[in-house]
Scaffold this motif. Structure first.
Motif, PDB file in Angstrom:
ATOM      1  N   PHE A 254       0.857  -1.187   0.000  1.00 21.01           N
ATOM      2  CA  PHE A 254       0.000   0.000   0.000  1.00 21.01           C
ATOM      3  C   PHE A 254       0.893   1.237   0.000  1.00 21.01           C
ATOM      4  O   PHE A 254       1.816   1.333   0.809  1.00 21.01           O
ATOM      5  CB  PHE A 254      -0.926   0.010   1.232  1.00 21.01           C
ATOM      6  CG  PHE A 254      -1.705   1.286   1.388  1.00 21.01           C
ATOM      7  CD1 PHE A 254      -2.667   1.641   0.444  1.00 21.01           C
ATOM      8  CD2 PHE A 254      -1.458   2.153   2.447  1.00 21.01           C
ATOM      9  CE1 PHE A 254      -3.374   2.841   0.563  1.00 21.01           C
ATOM     10  CE2 PHE A 254      -2.158   3.349   2.568  1.00 21.01           C
ATOM     11  CZ  PHE A 254      -3.123   3.686   1.632  1.00 21.01           C
ATOM     12  N   ASP A 255       0.589   2.151  -0.904  1.00 21.56           N
ATOM     13  CA  ASP A 255       1.393   3.366  -1.013  1.00 21.56           C
ATOM     14  C   ASP A 255       0.857   4.425  -0.040  1.00 21.56           C
ATOM     15  O   ASP A 255      -0.149   5.072  -0.311  1.00 21.56           O
ATOM     16  CB  ASP A 255       1.345   3.875  -2.461  1.00 21.56           C
ATOM     17  CG  ASP A 255       2.309   5.025  -2.682  1.00 21.56           C
ATOM     18  OD1 ASP A 255       2.895   5.533  -1.684  1.00 21.56           O
ATOM     19  OD2 ASP A 255       2.477   5.426  -3.844  1.00 21.56           O
ATOM     20  N   THR A 256       1.541   4.562   1.095  1.00 20.39           N
ATOM     21  CA  THR A 256       1.068   5.481   2.140  1.00 20.39           C
ATOM     22  C   THR A 256       1.108   6.948   1.695  1.00 20.39           C
ATOM     23  O   THR A 256       0.512   7.800   2.351  1.00 20.39           O
ATOM     24  CB  THR A 256       1.915   5.337   3.431  1.00 20.39           C
ATOM     25  OG1 THR A 256       3.293   5.506   3.080  1.00 20.39           O
ATOM     26  CG2 THR A 256       1.730   3.973   4.061  1.00 20.39           C
ATOM     27  N   ARG A 257       1.802   7.218   0.571  1.00 22.10           N
ATOM     28  CA  ARG A 257       1.893   8.619   0.122  1.00 22.10           C
ATOM     29  C   ARG A 257       0.531   9.211  -0.232  1.00 22.10           C
ATOM     30  O   ARG A 257       0.331  10.422  -0.137  1.00 22.10           O
ATOM     31  CB  ARG A 257       2.854   8.744  -1.074  1.00 22.10           C
ATOM     32  CG  ARG A 257       4.311   8.661  -0.643  1.00 22.10           C
ATOM     33  CD  ARG A 257       5.220   8.635  -1.830  1.00 22.10           C
ATOM     34  NE  ARG A 257       4.894   7.516  -2.716  1.00 22.10           N
ATOM     35  CZ  ARG A 257       5.590   7.201  -3.801  1.00 22.10           C
ATOM     36  NH1 ARG A 257       6.655   7.909  -4.146  1.00 22.10           N
ATOM     37  NH2 ARG A 257       5.236   6.173  -4.552  1.00 22.10           N
TER      38      ARG A 257
ATOM     39  N   ARG B 297      -4.916  -6.427   5.309  1.00 21.84           N
ATOM     40  CA  ARG B 297      -4.470  -7.041   4.049  1.00 21.84           C
ATOM     41  C   ARG B 297      -5.567  -7.126   3.002  1.00 21.84           C
ATOM     42  O   ARG B 297      -5.287  -7.177   1.816  1.00 21.84           O
ATOM     43  CB  ARG B 297      -3.884  -8.440   4.327  1.00 21.84           C
ATOM     44  CG  ARG B 297      -3.059  -8.980   3.163  1.00 21.84           C
ATOM     45  CD  ARG B 297      -2.422 -10.328   3.488  1.00 21.84           C
ATOM     46  NE  ARG B 297      -1.632 -10.268   4.691  1.00 21.84           N
ATOM     47  CZ  ARG B 297      -0.380  -9.809   4.762  1.00 21.84           C
ATOM     48  NH1 ARG B 297       0.246  -9.398   3.666  1.00 21.84           N
ATOM     49  NH2 ARG B 297       0.262  -9.768   5.906  1.00 21.84           N
ATOM     50  N   GLY B 298      -6.829  -7.115   3.445  1.00 21.43           N
ATOM     51  CA  GLY B 298      -7.920  -7.118   2.479  1.00 21.43           C
ATOM     52  C   GLY B 298      -8.815  -8.332   2.632  1.00 21.43           C
ATOM     53  O   GLY B 298      -8.724  -9.066   3.614  1.00 21.43           O
ATOM     54  N   VAL B 299      -9.693  -8.518   1.653  1.00 24.16           N
ATOM     55  CA  VAL B 299     -10.748  -9.530   1.728  1.00 24.16           C
ATOM     56  C   VAL B 299     -10.367 -10.739   0.880  1.00 24.16           C
ATOM     57  O   VAL B 299     -10.008 -10.589  -0.288  1.00 24.16           O
ATOM     58  CB  VAL B 299     -12.079  -8.929   1.207  1.00 24.16           C
ATOM     59  CG1 VAL B 299     -13.201  -9.966   1.244  1.00 24.16           C
ATOM     60  CG2 VAL B 299     -12.455  -7.688   2.010  1.00 24.16           C
ATOM     61  N   ALA B 300     -10.431 -11.946   1.481  1.00 23.40           N
ATOM     62  CA  ALA B 300     -10.084 -13.168   0.747  1.00 23.40           C
ATOM     63  C   ALA B 300     -10.664 -14.363   1.494  1.00 23.40           C
ATOM     64  O   ALA B 300     -10.905 -14.270   2.701  1.00 23.40           O
ATOM     65  CB  ALA B 300      -8.561 -13.312   0.635  1.00 23.40           C
TER      66      ALA B 300
ATOM     67  N   PHE C  28      -0.655 -15.600   2.876  1.00 20.71           N
ATOM     68  CA  PHE C  28      -1.095 -14.339   2.264  1.00 20.71           C
ATOM     69  C   PHE C  28      -1.738 -14.593   0.896  1.00 20.71           C
ATOM     70  O   PHE C  28      -1.142 -15.259   0.053  1.00 20.71           O
ATOM     71  CB  PHE C  28       0.102 -13.396   2.019  1.00 20.71           C
ATOM     72  CG  PHE C  28       0.859 -12.996   3.260  1.00 20.71           C
ATOM     73  CD1 PHE C  28       0.326 -13.144   4.541  1.00 20.71           C
ATOM     74  CD2 PHE C  28       2.139 -12.429   3.136  1.00 20.71           C
ATOM     75  CE1 PHE C  28       1.046 -12.764   5.672  1.00 20.71           C
ATOM     76  CE2 PHE C  28       2.857 -12.044   4.267  1.00 20.71           C
ATOM     77  CZ  PHE C  28       2.316 -12.208   5.530  1.00 20.71           C
ATOM     78  N   PRO C  29      -2.926 -14.047   0.655  1.00 25.38           N
ATOM     79  CA  PRO C  29      -3.485 -14.102  -0.697  1.00 25.38           C
ATOM     80  C   PRO C  29      -2.725 -13.109  -1.576  1.00 25.38           C
ATOM     81  O   PRO C  29      -2.132 -12.149  -1.067  1.00 25.38           O
ATOM     82  CB  PRO C  29      -4.928 -13.643  -0.507  1.00 25.38           C
ATOM     83  CG  PRO C  29      -4.930 -12.861   0.756  1.00 25.38           C
ATOM     84  CD  PRO C  29      -3.780 -13.320   1.593  1.00 25.38           C
ATOM     85  N   HIS C  30      -2.705 -13.352  -2.864  1.00 25.58           N
ATOM     86  CA  HIS C  30      -1.976 -12.437  -3.741  1.00 25.58           C
ATOM     87  C   HIS C  30      -2.917 -11.501  -4.483  1.00 25.58           C
ATOM     88  O   HIS C  30      -4.066 -11.849  -4.741  1.00 25.58           O
ATOM     89  CB  HIS C  30      -1.113 -13.235  -4.726  1.00 25.58           C
ATOM     90  CG  HIS C  30      -0.023 -13.985  -4.005  1.00 25.58           C
ATOM     91  ND1 HIS C  30       1.012 -13.345  -3.363  1.00 25.58           N
ATOM     92  CD2 HIS C  30       0.135 -15.301  -3.758  1.00 25.58           C
ATOM     93  CE1 HIS C  30       1.775 -14.246  -2.769  1.00 25.58           C
ATOM     94  NE2 HIS C  30       1.269 -15.444  -2.995  1.00 25.58           N
ATOM     95  N   ASP C  31      -2.393 -10.332  -4.791  1.00 27.00           N
ATOM     96  CA  ASP C  31      -3.109  -9.373  -5.637  1.00 27.00           C
ATOM     97  C   ASP C  31      -4.503  -8.998  -5.154  1.00 27.00           C
ATOM     98  O   ASP C  31      -5.433  -8.923  -5.942  1.00 27.00           O
ATOM     99  CB  ASP C  31      -3.189  -9.904  -7.088  1.00 27.00           C
ATOM    100  CG  ASP C  31      -1.805 -10.211  -7.636  1.00 27.00           C
ATOM    101  OD1 ASP C  31      -0.884  -9.434  -7.313  1.00 27.00           O
ATOM    102  OD2 ASP C  31      -1.649 -11.221  -8.336  1.00 27.00           O
ATOM    103  N   ILE C  32      -4.672  -8.816  -3.857  1.00 28.70           N
ATOM    104  CA  ILE C  32      -5.943  -8.253  -3.403  1.00 28.70           C
ATOM    105  C   ILE C  32      -5.666  -6.855  -2.853  1.00 28.70           C
ATOM    106  O   ILE C  32      -4.600  -6.606  -2.287  1.00 28.70           O
ATOM    107  CB  ILE C  32      -6.636  -9.117  -2.315  1.00 28.70           C
ATOM    108  CG1 ILE C  32      -5.709  -9.354  -1.110  1.00 28.70           C
ATOM    109  CG2 ILE C  32      -7.138 -10.440  -2.893  1.00 28.70           C
ATOM    110  CD1 ILE C  32      -6.443  -9.835   0.120  1.00 28.70           C
ATOM    111  N   PRO C  33      -6.621  -5.936  -3.055  1.00 30.00           N
ATOM    112  CA  PRO C  33      -6.368  -4.584  -2.542  1.00 30.00           C
ATOM    113  C   PRO C  33      -6.515  -4.557  -1.023  1.00 30.00           C
ATOM    114  O   PRO C  33      -7.393  -5.234  -0.465  1.00 30.00           O
ATOM    115  CB  PRO C  33      -7.467  -3.739  -3.198  1.00 30.00           C
ATOM    116  CG  PRO C  33      -8.550  -4.707  -3.544  1.00 30.00           C
ATOM    117  CD  PRO C  33      -7.908  -6.050  -3.759  1.00 30.00           C
TER     118      PRO C  33
END
Ligand code: PLP
Length: 278
Positions: free
Chosen positions: A62-65, A93-96, A102-107
């Protein structure tokens, strides 16, 4: 009350997060709290950098900027732009589907809110604290939302009429349930080194900087339980606690009245000057 959730500002009552969010299921997330004082955040860069570092430690992408431009919108929507307040930020980490790895490619799920809070110029609390063996995990450097250990420890302190619970590892004082801990002996300031057994508090870092400005000798060295009675002063640091004198640790009494040690007092005044300047 407003919340900022994944880019939208919503009424708190209508904000929704999935029950399959890993923050909810596993406490798989990082949080941050910072204080807005006199129209600006106190050490905003340091807080956002710690958020970024902790996210990297647990590999949440996640880009904290983006937060720097979103936070002012939340302050405006909450009518708190000009007021002193506390900002809470949480990134999970998001919804999965529920699986440990860790799931991959989830927002990630990102949530923020602000609460009005006026911090006193100087914290006049002279805290009684209790002490116990640290039963938390060994990655206390990660500011995770999994706070069950901290919550249980603090509840136990409160049940005993105390403000905080200090933690011991192998009889060495590390930190407290939501604060860092300092001791003073013969003018030298002691605090546990910033390793994996403590959260490296931003207030801790500020206090270390103030010690060097005030020419107090500092040793980043843990104090053993046996040495507690030999110390001259002890104090707690944290974002909302600021700097709080410790009156009593378990059976050992530092002050019978409300007096505060010289070094603690000097640091509290230097901290106040910094808040007024920052
Ligand atoms: N240690 C723990 C376990 C904490 O939870 C906190 C703050 O929440 C601190 C120390 C103090 O950190 P900071 O000064 O950045 O608020």
């Amino acid at each position: 009350k407003k919340v900022w959730l994944n880019g939208e500002i919503l009424d708190a009552g209508s904000a929704r997060i999935s029950v399959f969010d890993r923050g909810f299921l596993f406490g798989d997330g990082i949080y941050e709290v910072m204080a807005r004082i006199g129209g600006r955040f106190f050490y905003e860069k340091a807080h956002l950098k710690r958020l970024d570092t902790c996210l990297q430690k647990i590999k949440i992408d996640f880009d904290t900027r983006i937060l720097t431009k979103e936070i002012p919108k939340l302050l405006q929507a909450s009518d708190l732009f000009e007021n002193d307040c506390l900002l809470y930020i949480q990134v999970s980490r998001g919804v999965a589907p529920r699986k440990h790895a860790f799931p991959h490619d989830i927002p990630p799920t990102v949530m923020m809110y602000v609460t009005p809070k006026i911090l006193p110029d100087i914290n006049s609390v002279n805290a009684s604290v209790s002490i116990m063996n640290d039963f938390r995990w060994s990655r206390c450097d990660i500011k995770t939302t999994s706070l069950l250990g901290n919550v249980m420890a603090n509840e136990s302190a409160v049940q005993q009429g105390c403000y905080e619970m200090l933690f011991l590892r192998d009889d060495i004082v590390t930190e407290a349930s939501h604060c860092n801990v300092f001791f003073v002996k013969d003018g030298t300031v002691y605090t546990h080194p910033a390793n994996e057994l403590i959260l490296d508090g931003i207030t801790r870092q500020v206090v270390l900087e103030l010690c060097s400005q005030l020419n107090f000798e500092v040793r980043e060295e843990g104090i053993s339980k046996q040495r507690i009675p030999q110390m001259d002063e002890a104090f707690l640091t944290g974002t909302s606690t600021q700097i709080a004198s410790i009156k009593q640790i378990d059976q050992h009494i530092y002050y019978t009245g409300d007096e505060i040690g010289e070094v603690t007092k000097a640091l509290q005044h230097a901290f106040l000057a910094l808040k007024n300047k920052e």
